[in-house]
Design a protein around this motif. Sequence first.
Motif, mmCIF file in Angstrom:
data_model
loop_
_atom_site.group_PDB
_atom_site.id
_atom_site.type_symbol
_atom_site.label_atom_id
_atom_site.label_comp_id
_atom_site.label_asym_id
_atom_site.label_seq_id
_atom_site.Cartn_x
_atom_site.Cartn_y
_atom_site.Cartn_z
ATOM 1 N N ALA A 85 0.805 -1.227 0.000
ATOM 2 C CA ALA A 85 0.000 0.000 0.000
ATOM 3 C C ALA A 85 0.841 1.282 0.000
ATOM 4 O O ALA A 85 0.594 2.192 -0.798
ATOM 5 C CB ALA A 85 -0.936 0.000 1.212
ATOM 6 N N LEU A 86 1.836 1.359 0.882
ATOM 7 C CA LEU A 86 2.625 2.588 0.969
ATOM 8 C C LEU A 86 3.406 2.836 -0.317
ATOM 9 O O LEU A 86 3.417 3.961 -0.832
ATOM 10 C CB LEU A 86 3.586 2.531 2.162
ATOM 11 N N VAL A 87 4.045 1.807 -0.833
ATOM 12 C CA VAL A 87 4.828 1.958 -2.066
ATOM 13 C C VAL A 87 3.922 2.397 -3.217
ATOM 14 O O VAL A 87 4.251 3.335 -3.964
ATOM 15 C CB VAL A 87 5.549 0.645 -2.433
ATOM 16 N N GLU A 88 2.769 1.757 -3.351
ATOM 17 C CA GLU A 88 1.867 2.095 -4.450
ATOM 18 C C GLU A 88 1.379 3.534 -4.357
ATOM 19 O O GLU A 88 1.377 4.270 -5.353
ATOM 20 C CB GLU A 88 0.679 1.128 -4.464
ATOM 21 N N GLU A 89 0.972 3.962 -3.169
ATOM 22 C CA GLU A 89 0.431 5.312 -3.031
ATOM 23 C C GLU A 89 1.523 6.376 -3.161
ATOM 24 O O GLU A 89 1.289 7.438 -3.750
ATOM 25 C CB GLU A 89 -0.311 5.461 -1.696
ATOM 26 N N VAL A 90 2.712 6.113 -2.632
ATOM 27 C CA VAL A 90 3.804 7.085 -2.750
ATOM 28 C C VAL A 90 4.215 7.256 -4.210
ATOM 29 O O VAL A 90 4.419 8.390 -4.683
ATOM 30 C CB VAL A 90 5.028 6.665 -1.902
ATOM 31 N N VAL A 91 4.333 6.156 -4.937
ATOM 32 C CA VAL A 91 4.714 6.237 -6.358
ATOM 33 C C VAL A 91 3.673 7.021 -7.139
ATOM 34 O O VAL A 91 4.002 7.919 -7.925
ATOM 35 C CB VAL A 91 4.900 4.825 -6.958
ATOM 36 N N LYS A 92 2.394 6.718 -6.934
ATOM 37 C CA LYS A 92 1.334 7.435 -7.648
ATOM 38 C C LYS A 92 1.317 8.914 -7.268
ATOM 39 O O LYS A 92 1.105 9.784 -8.122
ATOM 40 C CB LYS A 92 -0.027 6.786 -7.360
ATOM 41 N N PHE A 93 1.556 9.188 -5.993
ATOM 42 C CA PHE A 93 1.600 10.568 -5.502
ATOM 43 C C PHE A 93 2.724 11.346 -6.179
ATOM 44 O O PHE A 93 2.522 12.460 -6.673
ATOM 45 C CB PHE A 93 1.806 10.548 -3.982
ATOM 46 N N MET A 94 3.918 10.764 -6.221
ATOM 47 C CA MET A 94 5.071 11.437 -6.805
ATOM 48 C C MET A 94 4.897 11.626 -8.320
ATOM 49 O O MET A 94 5.283 12.666 -8.867
ATOM 50 C CB MET A 94 6.347 10.642 -6.527
ATOM 51 N N LEU A 95 4.314 10.656 -8.987
ATOM 52 C CA LEU A 95 4.090 10.772 -10.425
ATOM 53 C C LEU A 95 3.070 11.864 -10.736
ATOM 54 O O LEU A 95 3.235 12.630 -11.698
ATOM 55 C CB LEU A 95 3.622 9.434 -11.001
ATOM 56 N N ALA A 96 2.020 11.954 -9.928
ATOM 57 C CA ALA A 96 1.013 13.011 -10.128
ATOM 58 C C ALA A 96 1.637 14.383 -9.887
ATOM 59 O O ALA A 96 1.371 15.339 -10.633
ATOM 60 C CB ALA A 96 -0.174 12.783 -9.192
ATOM 61 N N LYS A 97 2.457 14.492 -8.853
ATOM 62 C CA LYS A 97 3.138 15.761 -8.587
ATOM 63 C C LYS A 97 4.032 16.166 -9.756
ATOM 64 O O LYS A 97 4.118 17.345 -10.101
ATOM 65 C CB LYS A 97 3.995 15.650 -7.318
ATOM 66 N N SER A 98 4.692 15.193 -10.386
ATOM 67 C CA SER A 98 5.585 15.507 -11.504
ATOM 68 C C SER A 98 4.779 16.003 -12.713
ATOM 69 O O SER A 98 5.248 16.865 -13.466
ATOM 70 C CB SER A 98 6.415 14.278 -11.890
ATOM 71 N N VAL A 99 3.565 15.479 -12.892
ATOM 72 C CA VAL A 99 2.708 15.960 -13.983
ATOM 73 C C VAL A 99 2.341 17.422 -13.754
ATOM 74 O O VAL A 99 2.380 18.247 -14.680
ATOM 75 C CB VAL A 99 1.422 15.105 -14.088
ATOM 76 N N ILE A 100 2.013 17.747 -12.513
ATOM 77 C CA ILE A 100 1.581 19.099 -12.164
ATOM 78 C C ILE A 100 2.722 20.104 -12.266
ATOM 79 O O ILE A 100 2.549 21.227 -12.751
ATOM 80 C CB ILE A 100 0.990 19.107 -10.734
ATOM 81 N N SER A 101 3.909 19.696 -11.840
ATOM 82 C CA SER A 101 5.034 20.626 -11.760
ATOM 83 C C SER A 101 5.739 20.871 -13.093
ATOM 84 O O SER A 101 6.424 21.883 -13.255
ATOM 85 C CB SER A 101 6.062 20.122 -10.739
ATOM 86 N N LYS A 102 5.564 19.980 -14.065
ATOM 87 C CA LYS A 102 6.303 20.099 -15.322
ATOM 88 C C LYS A 102 5.563 20.879 -16.394
ATOM 89 O O LYS A 102 5.715 20.624 -17.580
ATOM 90 C CB LYS A 102 6.662 18.702 -15.845
ATOM 91 N N THR A 103 4.768 21.829 -15.999
ATOM 92 C CA THR A 103 4.068 22.688 -16.951
ATOM 93 C C THR A 103 3.744 24.021 -16.295
ATOM 94 O O THR A 103 3.586 24.097 -15.071
ATOM 95 C CB THR A 103 2.769 22.024 -17.449
ATOM 96 N N GLN A 104 3.664 25.059 -17.091
ATOM 97 C CA GLN A 104 3.306 26.385 -16.591
ATOM 98 C C GLN A 104 1.800 26.592 -16.595
ATOM 99 O O GLN A 104 1.299 27.629 -16.170
ATOM 100 C CB GLN A 104 3.972 27.460 -17.462
ATOM 101 N N TYR A 105 1.081 25.588 -17.070
ATOM 102 C CA TYR A 105 -0.386 25.670 -17.133
ATOM 103 C C TYR A 105 -0.954 25.833 -15.721
ATOM 104 O O TYR A 105 -0.527 25.155 -14.783
ATOM 105 C CB TYR A 105 -0.930 24.406 -17.795
ATOM 106 N N LYS A 106 -1.913 26.737 -15.578
ATOM 107 C CA LYS A 106 -2.521 26.988 -14.268
ATOM 108 C C LYS A 106 -3.619 25.946 -14.028
ATOM 109 O O LYS A 106 -4.741 26.065 -14.518
ATOM 110 C CB LYS A 106 -3.102 28.394 -14.207
ATOM 111 N N HIS A 107 -3.279 24.930 -13.262
ATOM 112 C CA HIS A 107 -4.207 23.825 -13.018
ATOM 113 C C HIS A 107 -5.305 24.226 -12.043
ATOM 114 O O HIS A 107 -5.030 24.814 -10.989
ATOM 115 C CB HIS A 107 -3.458 22.628 -12.437
ATOM 116 N N SER A 108 -6.535 23.892 -12.376
ATOM 117 C CA SER A 108 -7.639 24.081 -11.430
ATOM 118 C C SER A 108 -7.640 22.920 -10.443
ATOM 119 O O SER A 108 -6.924 21.925 -10.633
ATOM 120 C CB SER A 108 -8.972 24.129 -12.184
#
Length: 233
Positions: A85-108
Amino acid sequence: MILLIAIVLSIFPSVILISKLKKRNDDIDYKKSCNAAIGKGALSALWISLISGGLFLIGVVLKLFVFQNIPTLLDRAIYKFLDLALVEEVVKFMLAKSVISKTQYKHSTADIVSYFVIIGAMFGILETALYAIGESPGVLFARAITIPHVGYAFIMGLIYAKGCEKGKKSYMAAGLIVAWLIHGLYDFSLTPELYDISESWMYLPFALAVFDFIVLILTIRYFYKDRKKRRGL
């Protein structure tokens, strides 16, 4: 044939959900972020397999030389809560953060939740394909109507998005912790040794499956309300 139909039906709801989320916003940058989330969601299974496999091997060595007499139930709890559980959620969390941070688009807020859910759904599709090996069609159908990883991702993404909105990092961490604990509890509830203590524990996975289904309904409702808001209804 029945197993093949069960596999297709168990994957189909997640595929539809990903497609709908990608279409909810016509902005090109949003769609690019969705594509990135789809790709990272597909890769999440590889990262999770490598990390969980490494932790499993470390656990085997520790049990051989350090913790030879660890109680079986404690051993299963550590494995289910940490290795899985911890490994799965941490990996998904970090991957989602990388999607958000790698663009200048203002995410809602809804955009951010979408990326988390897409990654969770993609991982769920791949995990379901693996579950098909040796699982009954009934289990696959149950996964189809609950889509647990979508629910965990929705909870994590919504709390994280609210943290971004309010500028509170504690919210962001809280989303990960809540998703991890629910996920870990569900995995642990399937431990056979738990039922040896009391048959009453057998009701826990059913209760958590109902909870997953309710969260899935809330996820759909959330994006439905967001669509109405975007259309000014």
